[in-house]
Design a protein around this motif. Sequence first.
Motif, PDB file in Angstrom:
ATOM      1  N   GLU A 114       0.809  -1.218   0.000  1.00 21.33           N
ATOM      2  CA  GLU A 114       0.000   0.000   0.000  1.00 21.33           C
ATOM      3  C   GLU A 114       0.845   1.273   0.000  1.00 21.33           C
ATOM      4  O   GLU A 114       0.594   2.195  -0.776  1.00 21.33           O
ATOM      5  CB  GLU A 114      -0.927  -0.003   1.213  1.00 21.33           C
ATOM      6  N   LYS A 115       1.870   1.357   0.839  1.00 20.94           N
ATOM      7  CA  LYS A 115       2.691   2.569   0.922  1.00 20.94           C
ATOM      8  C   LYS A 115       3.461   2.810  -0.372  1.00 20.94           C
ATOM      9  O   LYS A 115       3.535   3.939  -0.859  1.00 20.94           O
ATOM     10  CB  LYS A 115       3.662   2.486   2.095  1.00 20.94           C
ATOM     11  N   GLN A 116       4.026   1.743  -0.928  1.00 16.79           N
ATOM     12  CA  GLN A 116       4.757   1.900  -2.186  1.00 16.79           C
ATOM     13  C   GLN A 116       3.822   2.352  -3.305  1.00 16.79           C
ATOM     14  O   GLN A 116       4.162   3.238  -4.088  1.00 16.79           O
ATOM     15  CB  GLN A 116       5.415   0.574  -2.589  1.00 16.79           C
ATOM     16  N   TYR A 140       2.252   6.310  -7.161  1.00 14.84           N
ATOM     17  CA  TYR A 140       1.139   7.002  -7.805  1.00 14.84           C
ATOM     18  C   TYR A 140       1.233   8.511  -7.586  1.00 14.84           C
ATOM     19  O   TYR A 140       1.052   9.303  -8.520  1.00 14.84           O
ATOM     20  CB  TYR A 140      -0.192   6.471  -7.270  1.00 14.84           C
ATOM     21  N   ALA A 141       1.530   8.916  -6.361  1.00 17.95           N
ATOM     22  CA  ALA A 141       1.614  10.340  -6.054  1.00 17.95           C
ATOM     23  C   ALA A 141       2.744  11.006  -6.829  1.00 17.95           C
ATOM     24  O   ALA A 141       2.589  12.122  -7.329  1.00 17.95           O
ATOM     25  CB  ALA A 141       1.809  10.546  -4.550  1.00 17.95           C
ATOM     26  N   ILE A 155       3.637  14.932  -7.602  1.00 21.13           N
ATOM     27  CA  ILE A 155       4.066  15.464  -6.313  1.00 21.13           C
ATOM     28  C   ILE A 155       5.541  15.135  -6.120  1.00 21.13           C
ATOM     29  O   ILE A 155       5.991  14.033  -6.409  1.00 21.13           O
ATOM     30  CB  ILE A 155       3.209  14.873  -5.172  1.00 21.13           C
ATOM     31  N   SER A 156       6.289  16.101  -5.612  1.00 20.30           N
ATOM     32  CA  SER A 156       7.728  15.883  -5.433  1.00 20.30           C
ATOM     33  C   SER A 156       7.974  14.908  -4.276  1.00 20.30           C
ATOM     34  O   SER A 156       7.134  14.712  -3.400  1.00 20.30           O
ATOM     35  CB  SER A 156       8.432  17.210  -5.150  1.00 20.30           C
ATOM     36  N   LYS A 157       9.165  14.338  -4.291  1.00 22.07           N
ATOM     37  CA  LYS A 157       9.517  13.368  -3.245  1.00 22.07           C
ATOM     38  C   LYS A 157       9.619  14.041  -1.886  1.00 22.07           C
ATOM     39  O   LYS A 157       9.277  13.443  -0.864  1.00 22.07           O
ATOM     40  CB  LYS A 157      10.826  12.670  -3.612  1.00 22.07           C
ATOM     41  N   THR A 158      10.066  15.283  -1.847  1.00 20.73           N
ATOM     42  CA  THR A 158      10.149  15.998  -0.563  1.00 20.73           C
ATOM     43  C   THR A 158       8.757  16.252   0.002  1.00 20.73           C
ATOM     44  O   THR A 158       8.544  16.145   1.214  1.00 20.73           O
ATOM     45  CB  THR A 158      10.895  17.330  -0.723  1.00 20.73           C
ATOM     46  N   ALA A 159       7.797  16.583  -0.858  1.00 20.58           N
ATOM     47  CA  ALA A 159       6.425  16.811  -0.387  1.00 20.58           C
ATOM     48  C   ALA A 159       5.811  15.521   0.129  1.00 20.58           C
ATOM     49  O   ALA A 159       5.092  15.526   1.142  1.00 20.58           O
ATOM     50  CB  ALA A 159       5.573  17.401  -1.504  1.00 20.58           C
ATOM     51  N   ILE A 160       6.090  14.408  -0.543  1.00 19.35           N
ATOM     52  CA  ILE A 160       5.594  13.115  -0.074  1.00 19.35           C
ATOM     53  C   ILE A 160       6.212  12.783   1.281  1.00 19.35           C
ATOM     54  O   ILE A 160       5.538  12.303   2.194  1.00 19.35           O
ATOM     55  CB  ILE A 160       5.889  12.006  -1.108  1.00 19.35           C
TER      56      ILE A 160
END
Length: 187
Positions: free
Chosen positions: A138-140, A145-146, A152-157
Amino acid sequence: MLLISLRLTIAIIIYFLFFQKNYLNPSGAVPRPLFWFLQKNQNGGLKMKRINLRDYYPFYQSDFFVEVADEIALSLKCFKLSENAYRLRTYRQKAYYSLDRGDGIEQEIVFISLSPQEIYERRVTNHELYTAINSLPEKQAKRVYAHFFLGISKTAIAKADGISESAVRESIERGLKNIEKFLKNFR
């Protein structure tokens, strides 16, 4: 062109009503009222001009008359004259097509219609991709997807999940590897 006309009309009215900074007359002694440009006629009323909105906005199907201040009517007339001058200039220079033309000429040239087989292949590929994403933990799946679909950037995630950016980066990389394995086994 209609949207530009509407925006320009609204901008002119807002300019005349709110953003006129010179509230003082030329001598500078007596302050002018806020709506100084709306001059009064002999009876004390405002000088108004009756205009037909159908002349300015093509979406009006019938005549629609309104009364506006002389200055606003003059501004609308000046805009219409400049728009007609632009049309004449494009006609004389044979600049009939532009990138902002709304009849779809550029889209037809750039967009090559797909055959039914290509459409089917795209649907199958999309289905396989979504199935592979659904097979992830689920997390991956949420992070992949995000990042790739929602942009969405990796820092925002990382901020949203309350973890470090490197953990998000590793999770996305592992998710991509798992998707690759799934797609190799799927075909």
